[in-house]
Design a protein around this motif. Structure first.
Motif, mmCIF file in Angstrom:
data_model
loop_
_atom_site.group_PDB
_atom_site.id
_atom_site.type_symbol
_atom_site.label_atom_id
_atom_site.label_comp_id
_atom_site.label_asym_id
_atom_site.label_seq_id
_atom_site.Cartn_x
_atom_site.Cartn_y
_atom_site.Cartn_z
ATOM 1 N N ILE A 1 0.846 -1.196 0.000
ATOM 2 C CA ILE A 1 0.000 0.000 0.000
ATOM 3 C C ILE A 1 0.883 1.247 0.000
ATOM 4 C CG2 ILE A 1 -1.654 1.354 1.358
ATOM 5 C CD1 ILE A 1 -2.885 -1.351 2.251
ATOM 6 N N GLY A 2 1.925 1.229 0.803
ATOM 7 C CA GLY A 2 2.862 2.351 0.839
ATOM 8 C C GLY A 2 3.526 2.586 -0.501
ATOM 9 N N LEU A 3 3.911 1.514 -1.180
ATOM 10 C CA LEU A 3 4.537 1.652 -2.499
ATOM 11 C C LEU A 3 3.569 2.218 -3.538
ATOM 12 C CD1 LEU A 3 6.680 -1.616 -2.597
ATOM 13 C CD2 LEU A 3 7.516 0.746 -2.453
ATOM 14 N N ILE A 4 2.302 1.840 -3.431
ATOM 15 C CA ILE A 4 1.296 2.404 -4.337
ATOM 16 C C ILE A 4 1.230 3.913 -4.140
ATOM 17 C CG2 ILE A 4 -1.192 2.566 -4.810
ATOM 18 C CD1 ILE A 4 -1.326 -0.473 -4.114
ATOM 19 N N ILE A 5 1.172 4.332 -2.883
ATOM 20 C CA ILE A 5 1.089 5.757 -2.582
ATOM 21 C C ILE A 5 2.345 6.484 -3.058
ATOM 22 C CG2 ILE A 5 0.986 7.451 -0.692
ATOM 23 C CD1 ILE A 5 -0.827 5.322 0.750
ATOM 24 N N ILE A 6 3.510 5.899 -2.818
ATOM 25 C CA ILE A 6 4.764 6.502 -3.285
ATOM 26 C C ILE A 6 4.761 6.623 -4.807
ATOM 27 C CG2 ILE A 6 7.253 6.089 -3.526
ATOM 28 C CD1 ILE A 6 7.119 4.902 -0.643
ATOM 29 N N GLY A 7 4.281 5.608 -5.495
ATOM 30 C CA GLY A 7 4.223 5.643 -6.957
ATOM 31 C C GLY A 7 3.306 6.734 -7.473
ATOM 32 N N VAL A 8 2.153 6.899 -6.854
ATOM 33 C CA VAL A 8 1.215 7.943 -7.268
ATOM 34 C C VAL A 8 1.820 9.327 -7.030
ATOM 35 C CG1 VAL A 8 -1.007 9.015 -6.722
ATOM 36 C CG2 VAL A 8 -0.855 6.538 -7.018
ATOM 37 N N VAL A 9 2.429 9.515 -5.863
ATOM 38 C CA VAL A 9 3.083 10.796 -5.567
ATOM 39 C C VAL A 9 4.208 11.047 -6.568
ATOM 40 C CG1 VAL A 9 4.490 12.039 -3.873
ATOM 41 C CG2 VAL A 9 2.430 10.830 -3.141
ATOM 42 N N GLY A 10 4.995 10.027 -6.867
ATOM 43 C CA GLY A 10 6.071 10.166 -7.839
ATOM 44 C C GLY A 10 5.582 10.580 -9.210
ATOM 45 N N LEU A 11 4.503 9.978 -9.669
ATOM 46 C CA LEU A 11 3.928 10.365 -10.964
ATOM 47 C C LEU A 11 3.442 11.801 -10.941
ATOM 48 C CD1 LEU A 11 2.005 7.179 -12.094
ATOM 49 C CD2 LEU A 11 3.779 8.367 -13.369
ATOM 50 N N HIS A 12 2.828 12.197 -9.843
ATOM 51 C CA HIS A 12 2.357 13.572 -9.721
ATOM 52 C C HIS A 12 3.526 14.560 -9.769
ATOM 53 C CE1 HIS A 12 -0.060 16.983 -8.643
ATOM 54 N NE2 HIS A 12 0.633 17.187 -7.544
ATOM 55 N N LEU A 13 4.574 14.244 -9.027
ATOM 56 C CA LEU A 13 5.744 15.127 -9.000
ATOM 57 C C LEU A 13 6.455 15.169 -10.348
ATOM 58 C CD1 LEU A 13 7.186 14.283 -5.478
ATOM 59 C CD2 LEU A 13 5.891 16.318 -6.160
ATOM 60 N N SER A 14 6.472 14.059 -11.063
ATOM 61 C CA SER A 14 7.162 14.001 -12.352
ATOM 62 C C SER A 14 6.410 14.757 -13.440
ATOM 63 C CB SER A 14 7.372 12.548 -12.786
ATOM 64 O OG SER A 14 6.124 11.980 -13.194
ATOM 65 N N ASN A 15 5.155 15.061 -13.183
ATOM 66 C CA ASN A 15 4.318 15.751 -14.153
ATOM 67 C C ASN A 15 4.769 17.194 -14.353
ATOM 68 O OD1 ASN A 15 2.249 16.430 -15.880
ATOM 69 N ND2 ASN A 15 0.641 16.299 -14.363
ATOM 70 N N GLY A 16 5.318 17.799 -13.318
ATOM 71 C CA GLY A 16 5.804 19.159 -13.425
ATOM 72 C C GLY A 16 4.743 20.219 -13.238
ATOM 73 N N ARG A 17 3.475 19.813 -13.134
ATOM 74 C CA ARG A 17 2.359 20.749 -12.888
ATOM 75 C C ARG A 17 1.672 20.357 -11.602
ATOM 76 N NH1 ARG A 17 -1.330 20.197 -17.931
ATOM 77 N NH2 ARG A 17 -0.456 18.130 -17.959
ATOM 78 N N ALA A 18 1.901 21.093 -10.550
ATOM 79 C CA ALA A 18 1.338 20.744 -9.234
ATOM 80 C C ALA A 18 -0.099 21.106 -9.126
ATOM 81 C CB ALA A 18 2.115 21.420 -8.134
#
Length: 107
Positions: free
Chosen positions: A90-107
């Motif tokens: 579950i933690g890795l899922i959350i980390i992955g979602v946050v990572g994708l959001h951060l990699s998008n460049g548009r907060a």
């Protein structure tokens, strides 16, 4: 506004998945109908969200957060076993979602 719609889409998807559990293999009418209503509503909002947010980000957030919430509901409400691997996952899922959001460049 897209993030509000995405949040609502996630909550509807989680409600639909939870209704699936109560449908008892689609043998209980009301939960079965709720599955259809919740999923149709969730997908409709997701389609609207994708007009603004990138496909990869919108879908990953929708699927990832929904999965984490459903797993949490399974643990808390349906008394599913809690294991270290489940919590790490579950933690890795959350980390992955946050990572994708951060990699998008548009907060």
């Amino acid at each position: 506004m897209a993030w509000i719609w995405l949040t609502l889409a996630i909550l509807l998807e989680v409600a639909g998945t939870t209704a699936m559990k109560f449908s008892d293999g689609f043998t209980n009418l009301v939960p079965t109908l709720l599955v259809a209503v919740f999923y149709t509503s969730s997908f409709s909002l997701l389609i609207l969200v994708m007009k603004t947010l990138d496909l990869s980000l919108a879908y990953a957030v929708w699927a990832g957060v929904g999965t984490a919430l459903v797993a949490t509901i399974g643990i808390l409400w349906f008394k599913e076993p809690v294991t270290a691997l489940k919590m790490i996952s579950i933690g890795l899922i959350i980390i992955g979602v946050v990572g994708l959001h951060l990699s998008n460049g548009r907060a």
